[in-house]
Design an enzyme around this catalytic site. Structure first.
Site, PDB file in Angstrom:
ATOM      1  N   LEU A   1     -56.137  80.087 -74.688  1.00  0.00           N
ATOM      2  CA  LEU A   1     -56.746  79.649 -73.419  1.00  0.00           C
ATOM      3  C   LEU A   1     -56.246  78.257 -73.027  1.00  0.00           C
ATOM      4  O   LEU A   1     -57.022  77.304 -72.916  1.00  0.00           O
ATOM      5  CB  LEU A   1     -58.279  79.689 -73.495  1.00  0.00           C
ATOM      6  N   THR A   2     -54.950  78.131 -72.838  1.00  0.00           N
ATOM      7  CA  THR A   2     -54.387  76.912 -72.274  1.00  0.00           C
ATOM      8  C   THR A   2     -54.749  76.887 -70.787  1.00  0.00           C
ATOM      9  O   THR A   2     -55.461  77.767 -70.302  1.00  0.00           O
ATOM     10  CB  THR A   2     -52.853  76.898 -72.400  1.00  0.00           C
TER      11      THR A   2
ATOM     12  N   ALA B   1     -46.980  82.318 -74.297  1.00  0.00           N
ATOM     13  CA  ALA B   1     -45.862  81.388 -74.150  1.00  0.00           C
ATOM     14  C   ALA B   1     -46.242  80.299 -73.166  1.00  0.00           C
ATOM     15  O   ALA B   1     -47.147  80.463 -72.348  1.00  0.00           O
ATOM     16  CB  ALA B   1     -44.624  82.115 -73.629  1.00  0.00           C
TER      17      ALA B   1
ATOM     18  N   THR C   1     -37.646  86.973 -71.050  1.00  0.00           N
ATOM     19  CA  THR C   1     -37.319  86.751 -69.644  1.00  0.00           C
ATOM     20  C   THR C   1     -35.828  86.925 -69.387  1.00  0.00           C
ATOM     21  O   THR C   1     -35.007  86.710 -70.291  1.00  0.00           O
ATOM     22  CB  THR C   1     -37.743  85.314 -69.258  1.00  0.00           C
ATOM     23  N   ASP C   2     -35.471  87.239 -68.158  1.00  0.00           N
ATOM     24  CA  ASP C   2     -34.050  87.311 -67.791  1.00  0.00           C
ATOM     25  C   ASP C   2     -33.405  85.918 -67.779  1.00  0.00           C
ATOM     26  O   ASP C   2     -32.177  85.802 -67.760  1.00  0.00           O
ATOM     27  CB  ASP C   2     -33.866  87.996 -66.420  1.00  0.00           C
ATOM     28  N   GLU C   3     -34.243  84.863 -67.805  1.00  0.00           N
ATOM     29  CA  GLU C   3     -33.688  83.508 -67.691  1.00  0.00           C
ATOM     30  C   GLU C   3     -32.851  83.120 -68.907  1.00  0.00           C
ATOM     31  O   GLU C   3     -32.064  82.179 -68.838  1.00  0.00           O
ATOM     32  CB  GLU C   3     -34.816  82.493 -67.439  1.00  0.00           C
TER      33      GLU C   3
ATOM     34  N   TYR D   1     -37.339  75.732 -70.878  1.00  0.00           N
ATOM     35  CA  TYR D   1     -38.100  76.997 -70.968  1.00  0.00           C
ATOM     36  C   TYR D   1     -37.187  78.124 -71.429  1.00  0.00           C
ATOM     37  O   TYR D   1     -37.478  78.814 -72.415  1.00  0.00           O
ATOM     38  CB  TYR D   1     -38.728  77.343 -69.605  1.00  0.00           C
TER      39      TYR D   1
ATOM     40  N   LYS E   1     -37.167  80.326 -74.944  1.00  0.00           N
ATOM     41  CA  LYS E   1     -37.327  81.792 -74.982  1.00  0.00           C
ATOM     42  C   LYS E   1     -36.104  82.427 -75.663  1.00  0.00           C
ATOM     43  O   LYS E   1     -36.232  83.367 -76.441  1.00  0.00           O
ATOM     44  CB  LYS E   1     -37.512  82.359 -73.574  1.00  0.00           C
TER      45      LYS E   1
ATOM     46  N   ILE F   1     -40.223  73.905 -50.579  1.00  0.00           N
ATOM     47  CA  ILE F   1     -39.041  74.710 -50.932  1.00  0.00           C
ATOM     48  C   ILE F   1     -38.033  73.777 -51.594  1.00  0.00           C
ATOM     49  O   ILE F   1     -37.579  72.797 -50.989  1.00  0.00           O
ATOM     50  CB  ILE F   1     -38.385  75.321 -49.660  1.00  0.00           C
TER      51      ILE F   1
ATOM     52  N   HIS G   1     -31.342  73.637 -61.432  1.00  0.00           N
ATOM     53  CA  HIS G   1     -31.936  74.830 -60.806  1.00  0.00           C
ATOM     54  C   HIS G   1     -30.966  76.021 -60.861  1.00  0.00           C
ATOM     55  O   HIS G   1     -29.919  76.008 -60.211  1.00  0.00           O
ATOM     56  CB  HIS G   1     -32.269  74.489 -59.348  1.00  0.00           C
TER      57      HIS G   1
HETATM   58  P1  NAD Z   1     -48.800  82.650 -68.311  1.00  0.00           P
HETATM   59  O1  NAD Z   1     -48.386  81.223 -68.409  1.00  0.00           O
HETATM   60  O2  NAD Z   1     -49.521  83.132 -67.100  1.00  0.00           O
HETATM   61  O3  NAD Z   1     -49.737  83.021 -69.563  1.00  0.00           O
HETATM   62  C1  NAD Z   1     -49.439  82.605 -70.857  1.00  0.00           C
HETATM   63  C2  NAD Z   1     -50.647  82.919 -71.743  1.00  0.00           C
HETATM   64  O4  NAD Z   1     -50.314  82.503 -73.076  1.00  0.00           O
HETATM   65  C3  NAD Z   1     -51.922  82.169 -71.339  1.00  0.00           C
HETATM   66  O5  NAD Z   1     -53.036  83.033 -71.414  1.00  0.00           O
HETATM   67  C4  NAD Z   1     -52.024  81.053 -72.366  1.00  0.00           C
HETATM   68  O6  NAD Z   1     -53.366  80.658 -72.616  1.00  0.00           O
HETATM   69  C5  NAD Z   1     -51.381  81.704 -73.577  1.00  0.00           C
HETATM   70  N1  NAD Z   1     -50.814  80.707 -74.494  1.00  0.00           N
HETATM   71  C6  NAD Z   1     -49.984  79.673 -74.172  1.00  0.00           C
HETATM   72  N2  NAD Z   1     -49.737  78.943 -75.286  1.00  0.00           N
HETATM   73  C7  NAD Z   1     -50.397  79.547 -76.305  1.00  0.00           C
HETATM   74  C8  NAD Z   1     -50.517  79.267 -77.690  1.00  0.00           C
HETATM   75  N3  NAD Z   1     -49.910  78.210 -78.249  1.00  0.00           N
HETATM   76  N4  NAD Z   1     -51.262  80.110 -78.452  1.00  0.00           N
HETATM   77  C9  NAD Z   1     -51.888  81.186 -77.903  1.00  0.00           C
HETATM   78  N5  NAD Z   1     -51.834  81.474 -76.598  1.00  0.00           N
HETATM   79  C10 NAD Z   1     -51.084  80.657 -75.803  1.00  0.00           C
HETATM   80  O7  NAD Z   1     -47.475  83.480 -68.575  1.00  0.00           O
HETATM   81  P2  NAD Z   1     -46.988  84.858 -67.935  1.00  0.00           P
HETATM   82  O8  NAD Z   1     -46.311  84.572 -66.650  1.00  0.00           O
HETATM   83  O9  NAD Z   1     -48.087  85.834 -67.987  1.00  0.00           O
HETATM   84  O10 NAD Z   1     -45.856  85.257 -68.982  1.00  0.00           O
HETATM   85  C11 NAD Z   1     -46.180  86.030 -70.130  1.00  0.00           C
HETATM   86  C12 NAD Z   1     -44.911  86.267 -70.926  1.00  0.00           C
HETATM   87  O11 NAD Z   1     -43.962  86.973 -70.120  1.00  0.00           O
HETATM   88  C13 NAD Z   1     -44.214  84.996 -71.381  1.00  0.00           C
HETATM   89  O12 NAD Z   1     -43.725  85.219 -72.691  1.00  0.00           O
HETATM   90  C14 NAD Z   1     -43.071  84.824 -70.395  1.00  0.00           C
HETATM   91  O13 NAD Z   1     -41.989  84.149 -70.996  1.00  0.00           O
HETATM   92  C15 NAD Z   1     -42.735  86.261 -70.081  1.00  0.00           C
HETATM   93  N6  NAD Z   1     -42.154  86.496 -68.753  1.00  0.00           N
HETATM   94  C16 NAD Z   1     -42.777  86.018 -67.622  1.00  0.00           C
HETATM   95  C17 NAD Z   1     -42.225  86.308 -66.376  1.00  0.00           C
HETATM   96  C18 NAD Z   1     -42.890  85.832 -65.105  1.00  0.00           C
HETATM   97  O14 NAD Z   1     -42.331  86.031 -64.006  1.00  0.00           O
HETATM   98  N7  NAD Z   1     -44.082  85.249 -65.156  1.00  0.00           N
HETATM   99  C19 NAD Z   1     -41.043  87.045 -66.267  1.00  0.00           C
HETATM  100  C20 NAD Z   1     -40.443  87.520 -67.450  1.00  0.00           C
HETATM  101  C21 NAD Z   1     -41.012  87.245 -68.681  1.00  0.00           C
HETATM  102  P1  TYD Z   2     -40.962  79.917 -60.127  1.00  0.00           P
HETATM  103  O1  TYD Z   2     -42.037  80.734 -59.498  1.00  0.00           O
HETATM  104  O2  TYD Z   2     -41.315  78.612 -60.761  1.00  0.00           O
HETATM  105  O3  TYD Z   2     -40.203  80.889 -61.153  1.00  0.00           O
HETATM  106  P2  TYD Z   2     -38.783  80.663 -61.952  1.00  0.00           P
HETATM  107  O4  TYD Z   2     -38.399  79.238 -61.901  1.00  0.00           O
HETATM  108  O5  TYD Z   2     -39.153  81.099 -63.333  1.00  0.00           O
HETATM  109  O6  TYD Z   2     -37.812  81.563 -61.276  1.00  0.00           O
HETATM  110  O7  TYD Z   2     -39.855  79.627 -59.011  1.00  0.00           O
HETATM  111  C1  TYD Z   2     -39.252  80.690 -58.301  1.00  0.00           C
HETATM  112  C2  TYD Z   2     -38.205  80.083 -57.408  1.00  0.00           C
HETATM  113  O8  TYD Z   2     -38.859  79.281 -56.399  1.00  0.00           O
HETATM  114  C3  TYD Z   2     -37.253  79.141 -58.127  1.00  0.00           C
HETATM  115  O9  TYD Z   2     -35.957  79.257 -57.548  1.00  0.00           O
HETATM  116  C4  TYD Z   2     -37.815  77.746 -57.826  1.00  0.00           C
HETATM  117  C5  TYD Z   2     -38.430  77.923 -56.459  1.00  0.00           C
HETATM  118  N1  TYD Z   2     -39.618  77.087 -56.147  1.00  0.00           N
HETATM  119  C6  TYD Z   2     -39.669  76.353 -54.969  1.00  0.00           C
HETATM  120  O10 TYD Z   2     -38.736  76.383 -54.141  1.00  0.00           O
HETATM  121  N2  TYD Z   2     -40.782  75.611 -54.707  1.00  0.00           N
HETATM  122  C7  TYD Z   2     -41.835  75.549 -55.575  1.00  0.00           C
HETATM  123  O11 TYD Z   2     -42.826  74.811 -55.287  1.00  0.00           O
HETATM  124  C8  TYD Z   2     -41.776  76.321 -56.776  1.00  0.00           C
HETATM  125  C9  TYD Z   2     -42.903  76.292 -57.771  1.00  0.00           C
HETATM  126  C10 TYD Z   2     -40.646  77.083 -57.026  1.00  0.00           C
END
Ligand code: NAD
Ligand code: TYD
Length: 350
Positions: A36-37, A84, A131-133, A156, A160, A212, A290
């Protein structure tokens, strides 16, 4: 009764995965392990919290002893690891938190499974969500495949990538039955409003500037979060041990085109004159390092496991906006307190 530990289940994607598994698999016990961060919110799971096959454990994955204790208590057969630190901008401001949770935390989980399973891996599975990143940044052409070399460029994505390598190392070294998926950008309900789409929705509702970065020309491939959860379900149950699957929406948008579409949808939903929300678009200083473009080739997942996304962006985006407009209390709760501090720090000097 089988037991699956889902880490990060209180977060954005994790909460959709927990809900799906609790509802679809009443014969499987689902343990949501989450620290629960700021990103974790049990309100995301209010509809399943009383289900008889659901349990929450507040555990920080950087605490190896606490992780081992939970594994000893519940004896899980499977792990789906989503916990994460997940936000690129935060990783630029504080890389160490990403090293601790994403790398050390993942190794603690890998070790906990080895101890709990006593290196007998029959019927076991460790599924790592990535992630694809990790693949880096594309030019105008091409797609990331499972064979694309890793080239992470932010703290990040580097953290990963490290965790992916360690998961694969445990497969090759100890025979741990792992599977990994690398997904493109998700969007949908419960997305924390520090990421682009929910941040823009929140700012449009409140008539605040939509920031943006740079020229808005960066491209992301967006997938509806429930489609990611359905892919995770298929891969957990049918994916091959040691295999990697890319997950994507085949849905590339430049940030500026996406925001224009979102503004159009928001004007309609809020009953505003067309063009009103777009006036809030504000170009701000670019993100350091970026990445220009992410785009996923998910043909392996479609071909081998039969997965398909269920929603187009034109369906998923209005659905997402509807959720945020209907869940004002959720949005107000998560944007009160520490969010204000984050937002001011992140955007005041841009
Ligand atoms: P999020 O940040 O919304 O949620 C992360 C969760 O992990 C939270 O509930 C947080 O409390 C918990 N957490 C963080 N640190 C922790 C710790 N030390 N111990 C236990 N719990 C902890 O993330 P999300 O967007 O739901 O992403 C989930 C996963 O999917 C991640 O591994 C991320 O890398 C991956 N992912 C996310 C996206 C995206 O677009 N959001 C895309 C591809 C992959
Ligand atoms: P984000 O949602 O942070 O996902 P990621 O960086 O993992 O792709 O950002 C999506 C895209 O939007 C990225 O190219 C950065 C851009 N962005 C903005 O232009 N303005 C913002 O305030 C944020 C948070 C992201």
């Amino acid at each position: 009764m089988r037991t699956i530990v889902i880490t990060g289940g209180a977060g954005f994607i994790g909460s959709h995965v927990v809900r799906r598994f609790v509802n679809r698999y009443p014969h499987i016990r689902i343990i949501n392990l989450d620290a629960l961060t700021y990103a974790g919110n049990l309100e995301n799971l209010a509809d399943v919290e009383n289900a008889s096959n659901y349990m929450f454990e507040k555990v920080d994955i950087t605490d190896a002893a606490a992780v081992n204790a939970v594994f000893a208590k519940h004896c899980p057969d499977g792990v789906i690891h989503l916990a994460a630190e997940s936000h690129v901008d935060r990783s630029i401001a504080d890389p160490m938190a990403f090293i601790r949770t994403n790398i050390e935390g993942t190794v603690n989980l890998l070790n906990a499974t080895r101890i709990a399973w006593k290196d007998n891996f029959e019927g076991k599975r460790f599924y790592h969500i990535s992630t694809d990143e990790v693949y880096g940044s594309l030019g105008e052409e091409g797609l990331f495949t499972e064979e694309t070399s890793y080239d992470p460029r932010s703290p990040y994505s580097a953290s990963k990538a490290s965790s992916d390598h360690l998961v694969r190392a445990y497969f090759h070294t100890y025979g741990l039955p792992v599977v990994i998926s690398n997904c493109s950008n998700n969007y949908g309900p419960n997305h924390f409003p520090e990421k682009l789409i929910p941040l823009a929705i929140n700012n449009i509702v409140n008539n605040r500037p939509i920031p943006i970065y740079g020229k808005g020309e960066n491209v992301r491939d967006w997938l509806y979060v429930e489609d990611h959860a359905s892919a995770i379900d298929v891969i957990f149950h049918k994916g091959g041990a040691g295999e990697t699957y890319n997950i994507g929406g085949n849905n590339e948008w430049t940030n500026i085109d996406l925001i224009h579409l979102l503004c159009k949808v928001m004007d309609e939903k809020l009953g505003r004159e067309p063009g009103t929300s777009a006036q809030l678009i504000t170009y701000v200083q670019d993100r350091a390092g970026h990445d220009l473009r992410y785009a996923i080739d998910s043909s392996k997942l479609k071909r081998e496991l039969g997965w398909q996304p269920s929603l187009t962006f034109e369906e998923g985006l209005p659905k997402t906006v509807d959720w945020y407009l209907a869940n004002e209390r959720w949005l107000n709760n998560v944007t009160s307190g520490s969010y204000q501090h984050y937002y001011t720090k992140q955007y005041q000097e841009r």
